[in-house]
Design an enzyme around this catalytic site. Sequence first.
Site: not given
Lengths: 282, 282
Positions: A44, A66, A180
């Site tokens: 990731d 992503k 986040m």
Amino acid sequence: MRTAKLPSFEGGSVWLVGAGPGDPGLLTLHALNGLSQADVVLYDALVDESILALAGPQAACVYAGKRSGDGATQSEITKRMIAFARAGKRVLRLKGGDPFVFGRGGEEALALVSAGIPFRIVPGITAGIGGLAYAGIPATHRDINHVVSFVTGHMAGGDVPDGVNWRALGEASPVIVIYMGLKHIGRLADEIVAAGRSPDEAVAIISNATTERQFVLETTLARARLDAAASGIPGPALIVVGDAVRLRPGLDWLSAALHGRKLDADPLGNARSRKRRAASVP
Amino acid sequence: MRTAKLPSFEGGSVWLVGAGPGDPGLLTLHALNGLSQADVVLYDALVDESILALAGPQAACVYAGKRSGDGATQSEITKRMIAFARAGKRVLRLKGGDPFVFGRGGEEALALVSAGIPFRIVPGITAGIGGLAYAGIPATHRDINHVVSFVTGHMAGGDVPDGVNWRALGEASPVIVIYMGLKHIGRLADEIVAAGRSPDEAVAIISNATTERQFVLETTLARARLDAAASGIPGPALIVVGDAVRLRPGLDWLSAALHGRKLDADPLGNARSRKRRAASVP
């Protein structure tokens, strides 16, 4: 160095592995054992290079980050993972933090079940605990909280999640750790103040936790949006709300070791206020 | 096997180290590095023997478990830790799980600051995340929760903590993980039902998580007290409340590996109900 007996990594299987918050020393023995045997490491965006460097020389490291808001790529990642496993590879899917804490590990594992591919979950240190510890902030402390809550401040689509009951969360959890959430920090702080928390309540924003680029900003709910903007603190970042942040002057062991910060044994002022009370007795 | 560059352990300092939930493979590289260098390992009741076996041959392992409700021993532990450090030893204080998650690490660290002894915090995998993962239960899952909360069900005095707002917690947190709550499980389940959660909501009790003695009991809020008593499930145990438990038939990778459990790729029945809806369109 003595070491634990660790499992062998079977070809055609997938390990979903948490890489921890950044410091390679926070990898688990299972994670290092997996990296040393893996044929493919699908990693990731949040995984530090120093961790990838621990993969064995046989391993192909494949970026599988992503793009925010791009739902299609999650299914692409899953498809690649399955294709490598079907080709008999030992596939290590490496995720920042813990795969089951806002990491979509459950979804990826269910896709493997659907494809009939055996898997193992290797938990990692989640940033909301280990990242806080490197900033000198305990997730729980007996004088402060019997409850700590972790919440995501950012959905796959890029927005604040709409299913969160901020009022109840503000009442239930003296310490709230937001993952986040930097992009939406003003809105998140407003929600928590609207829940009845003081605008003066302590907040810390921790960027690049546990890495050499770690940066910690101390602020309050009222000032969080402006202070974050003025500091230019970069993501990814954790936001911690609550009195646990006030322990930092006592527990910031990393700054003490690196920069000689002098620590305060009584950061909440409990002993000092006991003394004052005692002194005021006639 | 490649390994990370890890710090040397200075004499006269203390490392407060999380041992993780039990499986030695869940130790961090920092923890193993500390164990290999330590002169003294002061360990808690919750630390597995297989982990102590990883200490270097030079290390004296000293039991420092607390008796429930005995406030004096905490200060004795602190005194011993300080005395060993003052004698120039490398002192590793080893705690189950993570030192900052219901582990009193903050208190012990502040006592070290008070004594002028340098320290390092080594986070560990907390049982509420890693222990759940070994039972096939994700702490978060996109279809289920954007919030997960950890709460202690047991105070130093042995009672349920009285500062917890269970009503707000029940509203705020779709998944609630209770540490050390087995003794009070009936009362805790009643509080959560009184908060408005369904008595039929899924509960898992996980005993000796991640060890060879791991035992998982699936029940509901209404049946938790009786089922726990009937099963004789021993402590220490975690209690998980919420729909995350319903994913276990899909994600119980450990039972699949050890006992050939057949996993269900659609444990919440989402795909099946989509099919049913599609089939009912005329």
